[in-house]
Design a protein around this motif. Structure first.
Motif, PDB file in Angstrom:
ATOM      1  N   TRP A   1      51.787 100.901  35.758  1.00 44.40           N
ATOM      2  CA  TRP A   1      53.322 100.689  36.051  1.00 44.40           C
ATOM      3  C   TRP A   1      53.999 101.965  35.989  1.00 44.40           C
ATOM      4  O   TRP A   1      52.948 102.162  35.618  1.00 44.40           O
ATOM      5  N   VAL A   2      54.338 102.277  37.146  1.00 41.13           N
ATOM      6  CA  VAL A   2      55.012 103.156  37.618  1.00 41.13           C
ATOM      7  C   VAL A   2      56.701 103.278  37.099  1.00 41.13           C
ATOM      8  O   VAL A   2      56.858 102.687  36.944  1.00 41.13           O
TER       9      VAL A   2
ATOM     10  N   ALA B   1      60.001 100.437  33.945  1.00 39.28           N
ATOM     11  CA  ALA B   1      58.617 100.577  35.526  1.00 39.28           C
ATOM     12  C   ALA B   1      59.555  99.186  37.104  1.00 39.28           C
ATOM     13  O   ALA B   1      58.898  97.879  35.886  1.00 39.28           O
ATOM     14  N   ASP B   2      60.181  99.905  37.472  1.00 39.01           N
ATOM     15  CA  ASP B   2      60.616  98.893  38.567  1.00 39.01           C
ATOM     16  C   ASP B   2      59.138  98.315  39.375  1.00 39.01           C
ATOM     17  O   ASP B   2      58.929  97.411  40.852  1.00 39.01           O
ATOM     18  N   LYS B   3      58.395  99.536  39.199  1.00 38.91           N
ATOM     19  CA  LYS B   3      57.279  98.851  40.459  1.00 38.91           C
ATOM     20  C   LYS B   3      55.580  99.356  39.524  1.00 38.91           C
ATOM     21  O   LYS B   3      55.452  99.504  38.221  1.00 38.91           O
TER      22      LYS B   3
ATOM     23  N   ASP C   1      57.633  91.690  35.506  1.00 39.75           N
ATOM     24  CA  ASP C   1      58.684  92.317  35.193  1.00 39.75           C
ATOM     25  C   ASP C   1      58.960  92.406  34.054  1.00 39.75           C
ATOM     26  O   ASP C   1      59.047  91.662  33.053  1.00 39.75           O
ATOM     27  N   PHE C   2      58.679  93.780  32.943  1.00 36.56           N
ATOM     28  CA  PHE C   2      59.163  93.592  31.864  1.00 36.56           C
ATOM     29  C   PHE C   2      60.616  94.666  31.545  1.00 36.56           C
ATOM     30  O   PHE C   2      60.200  95.695  30.719  1.00 36.56           O
ATOM     31  N   THR C   3      60.960  94.650  33.019  1.00 35.88           N
ATOM     32  CA  THR C   3      62.682  95.310  32.789  1.00 35.88           C
ATOM     33  C   THR C   3      63.402  95.265  31.517  1.00 35.88           C
ATOM     34  O   THR C   3      64.091  95.982  30.897  1.00 35.88           O
ATOM     35  N   LYS C   4      63.280  94.160  31.343  1.00 33.28           N
ATOM     36  CA  LYS C   4      63.835  93.633  29.838  1.00 33.28           C
ATOM     37  C   LYS C   4      62.956  92.953  29.101  1.00 33.28           C
ATOM     38  O   LYS C   4      61.391  92.582  29.468  1.00 33.28           O
TER      39      LYS C   4
END
Length: 386
Positions: free
Chosen positions: A287-288, A233-235, A258-261
């Motif tokens: 999270w979207v 999720a970026d948003k 930010d948990f994109t990583k």
């Protein structure tokens, strides 16, 4: 020629013995998939609940009661093959009835929050039960987590349990008779699949989810601050101090969200400079998810380094609520009287956005007669050796 014949016969004999040995070993590691039913206890109104145990060929088990559709326990192997329960739960039906902060439960008619317990649909305003900081949470006073569902066991290579319930028109303030089916399937690849389906006879709002509290250490040996989480999720969905969405979506970049990583849960959970962290007492936000439409997509990955357990969450839903057990305080005791303390579990609730009925810019949660609400979520377990 005789020696050649003897050699071939010996070779065939050894091959046969080897195959028998391999099959014997396979039989000891694989088990027959089963689903078993047992009495679980009596509810205050005199109705009786049952406990269903699903087991797949590898030995993974899921225990589910038709009271609240609660996942009472769910086992998964660690990197050494040891099966342990990876959820929080309680010892008895009476404990779930007395004080259950939604451990393992099915949530509805509307999962998450609706601001001030009100929404307007087709020009009519509906009032719901207020049970959380002036808002409506998880279906109200008697949500789907507190009702007795009709259970239908389904035997097969992947044992399943279908739960059915009809919420009456006006129940908890919602319009429409809502017929719901939820099917739990324990798959052969060590995944628990949850299929949701609903129809209505009047326009209504629906947002179903499951509220299992996970701790991949097995047996909740310690808190989840060392778990490593990735969210696709970026948003995310910022909230006010009562945890109602502001209506805006914010990028996660350069923030504790930010948990994109892969990120250790405890690394930023107490960031006192972040207003959203303060409001949630940690993480208690939506999270979207990246990706459009209702296709099945990877939403989250959780890794617990000591056990090596990995859990991947896939869903057709547009969002996921990541909650880190911030309100657990040790007053709720779990199995064998063990007190569940703050951040002893995390929840990954796949769903639509909170307060969608009051947020025109959010994806709709309205269900009308003739339509069928259908979503799927899969929690898949594996291991990683590092």
């Amino acid at each position: 020629m005789k020696s050649v014949s003897q050699f071939l016969s010996l070779t065939l004999l050894l091959t046969s013995l080897l195959m028998t040995s391999c099959n014997s070993k396979k039989e000891t590691t694989e088990q027959k998939p089963v689903i078993e039913k047992a009495p679980y206890g009596q509810l205050p109104d005199g109705q009786t609940a049952d406990l269903y145990t699903l087991q797949n060929a590898s030995g993974m088990t899921a225990q589910i009661t038709n009271y609240g559709g609660i996942i009472v326990s769910l086992t998964a192997p660690d990197k050494n093959g040891k099966f342990e329960d990876v959820t929080l739960g309680q010892d008895s039906l009476s404990a779930y009835v007395k004080n259950n902060p939604y451990f393992g439960a099915l949530i509805g008619r509307y999962g998450n929050r609706i601001a001030k317990g009100k929404f307007t649909l087709d020009g009519k305003t509906y009032s719901l039960f207020i049970n959380n900081m002036g808002n409506h949470l998880h279906g109200g006073k008697v949500g789907f987590d507190k009702v007795l569902w009709k259970a239908t066991p389904i035997e097969g290579e992947e044992p399943a349990l279908k739960l059915s319930y009809t919420a009456k028109d006006g129940e908890e303030g919602y319009p429409g008779n809502l017929s719901v089916e939820v099917t739990y399937t324990l798959q052969k690849d060590n995944a628990l699949k949850i299929d949701y389906q609903a129809t209505t006879d009047k326009p209504t709002v629906v947002n179903l989810t499951n509220h299992t509290y996970f701790n991949l250490t097995g047996g909740a040996k310690r808190d989840i601050l060392d778990h490593v989480v990735t969210l696709n999720a970026d948003k995310f969905i910022p909230v006010d101090k009562t945890l109602i969405p502001t209506g805006k979506l914010e990028p996660v970049a350069n923030s504790p969200f930010d948990f994109t990583k892969p990120m250790v849960v405890g690394s930023r959970i107490n960031d006192s400079t972040n207003t959203q962290i303060k409001y949630g007492g940690g993480y208690d936000h939506g999270w979207v998810l990246n990706g459009s439409g209702d296709s099945l997509k990877l939403a989250a990955t959780v890794y617990e380094p000591t056990s090596g357990r990995v859990m991947e969450v896939r869903t057709t839903e547009p969002a996921i609520q990541f909650y880190t057990g911030n309100f657990l305080d040790g007053t709720v005791t779990g199995r064998e009287g063990f007190p569940y303390k703050k951040r002893y579990a995390l929840c990954l609730e796949t769903e639509h956005y909170p307060d969608s009925p009051n947020q025109p810019s959010f994806p709709t949660t309205v269900l009308r007669p003739g339509q069928t609400y259908k979503t799927t979520t899969i929690y898949q377990f594996s291991t990683r050796k590092e």
